[in-house]
Write a protein that holds these residues in place. Structure first.
Motif, short mmCIF file in Angstrom:
data_model
loop_
_atom_site.label_atom_id
_atom_site.label_comp_id
_atom_site.label_asym_id
_atom_site.label_seq_id
_atom_site.Cartn_x
_atom_site.Cartn_y
_atom_site.Cartn_z
N LEU A 17 0.83 -1.21 0.00
CA LEU A 17 0.00 0.00 0.00
C LEU A 17 0.86 1.26 0.00
CD1 LEU A 17 -2.69 1.57 0.34
CD2 LEU A 17 -2.54 1.12 2.79
N ARG A 18 2.01 1.19 0.60
CA ARG A 18 2.84 2.39 0.79
C ARG A 18 3.10 3.17 -0.51
NH1 ARG A 18 8.39 2.93 4.40
NH2 ARG A 18 8.74 5.16 3.96
N PRO A 19 3.48 2.53 -1.62
CA PRO A 19 3.71 3.33 -2.84
C PRO A 19 2.48 4.06 -3.33
CG PRO A 19 4.68 1.13 -3.03
CD PRO A 19 3.84 1.12 -1.80
N TRP A 20 1.30 3.52 -3.08
CA TRP A 20 0.07 4.22 -3.48
C TRP A 20 -0.04 5.56 -2.75
CZ3 TRP A 20 -4.95 1.31 -4.84
CH2 TRP A 20 -4.67 0.13 -5.54
N ALA A 32 0.57 14.14 -11.87
CA ALA A 32 0.59 13.35 -10.65
C ALA A 32 -0.41 12.20 -10.73
CB ALA A 32 0.29 14.23 -9.44
N LEU A 33 -1.59 12.46 -11.29
CA LEU A 33 -2.58 11.39 -11.46
C LEU A 33 -2.06 10.32 -12.40
CD1 LEU A 33 -5.43 11.01 -10.24
CD2 LEU A 33 -4.57 13.33 -9.97
N ALA A 34 -1.35 10.71 -13.44
CA ALA A 34 -0.78 9.72 -14.35
C ALA A 34 0.24 8.85 -13.63
CB ALA A 34 -0.14 10.42 -15.55
N ARG A 35 0.99 9.45 -12.72
CA ARG A 35 1.99 8.66 -11.97
C ARG A 35 1.31 7.63 -11.07
NH1 ARG A 35 4.61 13.80 -11.76
NH2 ARG A 35 3.79 14.27 -9.68
N VAL A 36 0.25 8.03 -10.39
CA VAL A 36 -0.41 7.07 -9.51
C VAL A 36 -1.13 6.00 -10.32
CG1 VAL A 36 -2.70 8.10 -9.11
CG2 VAL A 36 -1.54 6.89 -7.27
N VAL A 37 -1.65 6.34 -11.49
CA VAL A 37 -2.25 5.33 -12.36
C VAL A 37 -1.21 4.27 -12.72
CG1 VAL A 37 -3.10 4.94 -14.71
CG2 VAL A 37 -4.17 6.66 -13.26
N ALA A 41 -1.78 0.52 -11.79
CA ALA A 41 -1.90 -0.38 -12.94
C ALA A 41 -0.95 -1.55 -12.81
CB ALA A 41 -1.63 0.39 -14.23
N TYR A 42 0.24 -1.31 -12.34
CA TYR A 42 1.20 -2.41 -12.16
C TYR A 42 0.64 -3.44 -11.19
CZ TYR A 42 5.33 -5.13 -11.14
OH TYR A 42 6.20 -6.18 -10.98
N ASP A 43 0.11 -2.99 -10.06
CA ASP A 43 -0.43 -3.92 -9.07
C ASP A 43 -1.63 -4.68 -9.63
OD1 ASP A 43 1.48 -3.32 -7.23
OD2 ASP A 43 0.20 -2.06 -5.96
N CYS A 44 -2.44 -4.02 -10.44
CA CYS A 44 -3.59 -4.69 -11.05
C CYS A 44 -3.14 -5.76 -12.03
CB CYS A 44 -4.48 -3.68 -11.75
SG CYS A 44 -5.33 -2.52 -10.64
N ALA A 45 -2.13 -5.43 -12.84
CA ALA A 45 -1.61 -6.41 -13.79
C ALA A 45 -0.99 -7.59 -13.05
CB ALA A 45 -0.58 -5.75 -14.70
N ALA A 46 -0.27 -7.30 -11.97
CA ALA A 46 0.34 -8.38 -11.17
C ALA A 46 -0.71 -9.26 -10.53
CB ALA A 46 1.26 -7.78 -10.11
N SER A 50 -6.53 -7.43 -16.81
CA SER A 50 -6.22 -6.68 -18.03
C SER A 50 -6.57 -5.22 -17.80
CB SER A 50 -6.98 -7.24 -19.23
OG SER A 50 -8.38 -7.16 -19.01
N LEU A 51 -5.84 -4.34 -18.46
CA LEU A 51 -5.92 -2.91 -18.14
C LEU A 51 -6.22 -2.07 -19.36
CD1 LEU A 51 -2.55 -2.72 -16.17
CD2 LEU A 51 -4.78 -3.27 -15.22
#
Length: 377
Positions: A17-20, A32-37, A41-46, A50-51
């Protein structure tokens, strides 16, 4: 296999959770929103999803659509509707840094509502790892503009909701574990005063102050507040030089209305305030409005009953109540789509420099979402 048998690891959840939280994402900072996406997105893919990154508009950041594999993919299922934007500007971490103290986890946006999005995702991650097929396909839609009334993505949320059977909104849970079934309308208004400029020293009498007019109007507006319809001025901008009589002033009003009738009366009262007096014009325009999601609708109560049974099996009593705070659940609930809101983590201090969640609610709420995903059918 029961959702109670899923293995949730509290320490691992805290670590991931910390990186979020440390990827700050205020609404008005599209980069900034693009960075959090990217982080989410990485965690969702892991987790096996599908994204699709949906470009932002109106100068705002992108949205993220996440779909988990399912034999009935494309058929109506469960939509998890969340937002990734926060009210905290970049740099707030220096004042409310990520930390773990006395059973609490701190950081900007952790309660509203990154923590809730995270536990819902963790539920699907563990379901996928266990090889379980949920009765219905699960889709996440994470948007960038809820904190300003969702002006850019309302259509996106409503269309996604209409293609699904149920909507889960992991906004913060209430202190007593309660969720939300029904929300009051939230209307925004923009105020502007236009005055006559002059030098504030040698030609004061020639000027007509836009600030002075706004200052007189604010108490008048807030005095219209009743139990059923409230008015609050939360933003004001004016002036550049103290030696100039101000020629313009801008402010924003937030209004809560319990019913459609209250909303209509409140809108009319605000718009009727427009006038010109002493050469100063006062202009009121209506902004974004979240519709009333009427409390106690049968389809929502039926969904709540299933969720309450899930909660009971986990070990807590789930209650429900309407709320005066707006969310994207206003849109889906108003459409008549069965919606359960405020299913996210428990904590306090949202929108403040003391924002935190209770550490114990991470596993609790991840199990809760897993149960809903496995029991809603």
């Amino acid at each position: 296999m029961s959702f109670l048998d899923l293995k949730f690891d509290n320490e691992d959840m805290i670590r991931r959770l910390r990186p979020w939280i440390e990827t700050e994402s205020p609404t008005f900072d599209a980069a900034a929103l693009a960075r959090v996406v990217d982080v989410v997105a990485y965690d969702c893919a892991a987790a096996g999803a599908s994204l699709e990154v949906i470009p932002g508009r109106m100068g705002l950041g992108p949205s993220l659509r996440v779909k988990f594999p399912h034999p009935d993919q494309g058929k109506p299922g469960i939509l998890v509707s969340g937002h990734l934007d926060t009210v905290h500007p970049v740099g707030t971490l220096s004042q409310n840094p990520w930390r773990r103290e006395d059973g609490k986890l701190y950081g900007p946006g952790i309660q509203d509502m990154k923590g809730g999005n995270f536990v819902a995702l963790e539920a699907m991650r563990q379901i996928m790892r266990a090889g379980i097929v949920t009765p219905l396909p699960v889709t996440f839609l994470l948007t960038p503009d809820e904190e300003i009334g969702t002006p850019a993505t309302r259509d996106l949320i409503e269309q996604e909701a209409l293609m699904n059977r149920y909507v889960v909104v992991p906004e913060p849970a209430h202190k007593d574990h309660s969720c939300v079934i029904g929300r009051f309308a939230i209307a925004r208004f923009n105020l502007e005063t236009r005055g006559v400029p002059s030098h504030a020293g040698w030609a004061l009498k020639e000027g007509r102050s836009a600030i002075a007019m706004m200052a007189r109007k604010i108490p008048e507006i807030e005095a219209m507040t009743t139990e059923d319809c409230t008015f609050s001025v939360g933003v004001i901008h004016a002036g550049q030089w103290v030696n100039c009589v101000s020629s313009s002033c801008f402010a924003e009003v937030l209004s809560m209305a319990k019913t459609d009738e209250d909303l209509e009366r409140g809108v009319k009262a605000m718009l009727d305030l427009g006038e010109t007096a002493n050469d100063v014009e006062f202009i009121v325009t209506r902004g974004v409005t979240r519709p009333v999601w009427k409390p106690g609708q049968p389809q929502d109560l039926a969904l709540f009953d299933v969720a309450a049974n899930v909660a009971k099996r986990i070990g807590f009593e789930l209650k429900h109540e309407p709320s005066g705070g707006g969310s994207d659940g206003n849109f889906t609930g108003a459409l008549g789509i069965p919606t359960i809101d405020s299913t996210g983590v428990r904590g306090a201090g949202l929108h403040t420099l003391n924002e935190h969640i209770l550490e114990e609610s991470l596993v609790e709420r991840a199990k809760f979402h897993a149960g809903m995903f496995m029991e809603f059918n």
